[in-house]
Write an enzyme that holds these catalytic residues in place. Structure first.
Site, mmCIF file in Angstrom:
data_model
loop_
_atom_site.group_PDB
_atom_site.id
_atom_site.type_symbol
_atom_site.label_atom_id
_atom_site.label_comp_id
_atom_site.label_asym_id
_atom_site.label_seq_id
_atom_site.Cartn_x
_atom_site.Cartn_y
_atom_site.Cartn_z
ATOM 1 C CB SER A 1 -4.079 -6.489 4.995
ATOM 2 O OG SER A 1 -3.735 -5.254 4.437
ATOM 3 C CE LYS B 1 -13.566 -7.093 4.145
ATOM 4 N NZ LYS B 1 -12.386 -6.553 3.458
ATOM 5 C CG HIS C 1 -1.850 -1.048 1.436
ATOM 6 N ND1 HIS C 1 -1.911 -1.817 2.571
ATOM 7 C CD2 HIS C 1 -2.833 -1.502 0.619
ATOM 8 C CE1 HIS C 1 -2.892 -2.698 2.460
ATOM 9 N NE2 HIS C 1 -3.458 -2.539 1.283
ATOM 10 N NE ARG D 1 -2.624 -7.776 -3.962
ATOM 11 C CZ ARG D 1 -3.363 -8.221 -2.958
ATOM 12 N NH1 ARG D 1 -2.825 -8.386 -1.777
ATOM 13 N NH2 ARG D 1 -4.621 -8.529 -3.136
HETATM 14 O O1 PNS Z 1 -8.656 -2.932 0.588
HETATM 15 P P1 PNS Z 1 -9.918 -3.532 0.028
HETATM 16 O O2 PNS Z 1 -10.723 -4.200 1.116
HETATM 17 O O3 PNS Z 1 -9.643 -4.437 -1.142
HETATM 18 O O4 PNS Z 1 -10.787 -2.277 -0.522
HETATM 19 C C1 PNS Z 1 -12.058 -2.454 -1.126
HETATM 20 C C2 PNS Z 1 -12.783 -1.104 -1.306
HETATM 21 C C3 PNS Z 1 -12.778 -0.328 -0.003
HETATM 22 C C4 PNS Z 1 -12.086 -0.285 -2.358
HETATM 23 C C5 PNS Z 1 -14.224 -1.395 -1.792
HETATM 24 O O5 PNS Z 1 -14.750 -2.426 -1.015
HETATM 25 C C6 PNS Z 1 -15.138 -0.178 -1.682
HETATM 26 O O6 PNS Z 1 -14.938 0.824 -2.325
HETATM 27 N N1 PNS Z 1 -16.169 -0.299 -0.814
HETATM 28 C C7 PNS Z 1 -17.102 0.763 -0.545
HETATM 29 C C8 PNS Z 1 -18.525 0.330 -0.932
HETATM 30 C C9 PNS Z 1 -18.756 0.525 -2.413
HETATM 31 O O7 PNS Z 1 -18.638 1.614 -2.957
HETATM 32 N N2 PNS Z 1 -19.144 -0.556 -3.110
HETATM 33 C C10 PNS Z 1 -19.446 -0.526 -4.525
HETATM 34 C C11 PNS Z 1 -18.272 -1.021 -5.352
HETATM 35 S S1 PNS Z 1 -18.751 -2.475 -6.186
#
Ligand code: PNS
Length: 160
Positions: free
Chosen positions: A129, A41, A17, A90
């Site tokens: 993570s 979560k 990150h 990645r």
């Molecule tokens: O680090 P991560 O858990 O892979 O990040 C995922 C993230 C936070 C980018 C994604 O889950 C997100 O943007 N969630 C917010 C809810 C949202 O907007 N969902 C619609 C996208 S399909």
């Protein structure tokens, strides 16, 4: 002024990150690293802890700010008047998931939120993570994965 959001769970932030943050911060006037407050979560670190960890880890980057958000990324981006999301890619395994999120966000935002991808530097390509938490839980060495102060915080948390 070119601004972008780098959203994620960051539980905890890894060198992968931080590599994306450093490189993206050089491309934009302001980079907002945004920690998702995901009620579904059970994280190791609270949102406040993750924000503080990220602030400490990015304190040498003056154009990086750290915040949290809940709900949809497109709503948060609209509130901030930001039109670019940054994500790290990645390996090919990330691609399908990331493509789906990026396309959905573009569709839902009616084209107002676009996503750009930075390919993770090779040395961090397999870092996540979740694996950092697992390695730490079994007493493995995470010094190559996260900054020292983060490793200490993880060990403290895991001790309970
Ligand atoms: O680090 P991560 O858990 O892979 O990040 C995922 C993230 C936070 C980018 C994604 O889950 C997100 O943007 N969630 C917010 C809810 C949202 O907007 N969902 C619609 C996208 S399909």
């Amino acid at each position: 002024m070119k601004r972008a959001i780098y959203p994620g769970s960051f539980d905890p932030v890894t060198f992968g990150h931080l590599d994306v943050i450093r490189r993206a911060s050089a491309m934009f006037d302001e980079l907002i690293v945004s920690v998702l407050n995901n009620k579904a979560k059970t994280p190791l670190f609270s949102v406040e802890e993750r924000v503080n960890i990220l602030k400490e880890a990015t304190k040498d980057l003056p154009n990086v700010t750290v915040e949290s958000f809940s709900g949809l990324l497109i709503q948060y981006a609209e509130e901030k008047n930001v039109h670019i999301a940054v994500r790290g890619l990645r390996a090919i395994t990330d691609f399908e998931y990331e493509l789906q999120i990026a396309q959905t966000n573009r569709l839902l935002s009616k084209g107002k939120l676009d996503t750009i991808f930075l390919t993770t530097s090779l040395e961090y390509a397999y870092l996540s993570s979740s694996s950092v938490k697992e390695i730490a839980a079994f007493g493995g060495d995470i010094s190559q994965c996260v900054p020292d102060f983060v490793a200490d915080l993880i060990h403290e948390k895991l001790k309970g």
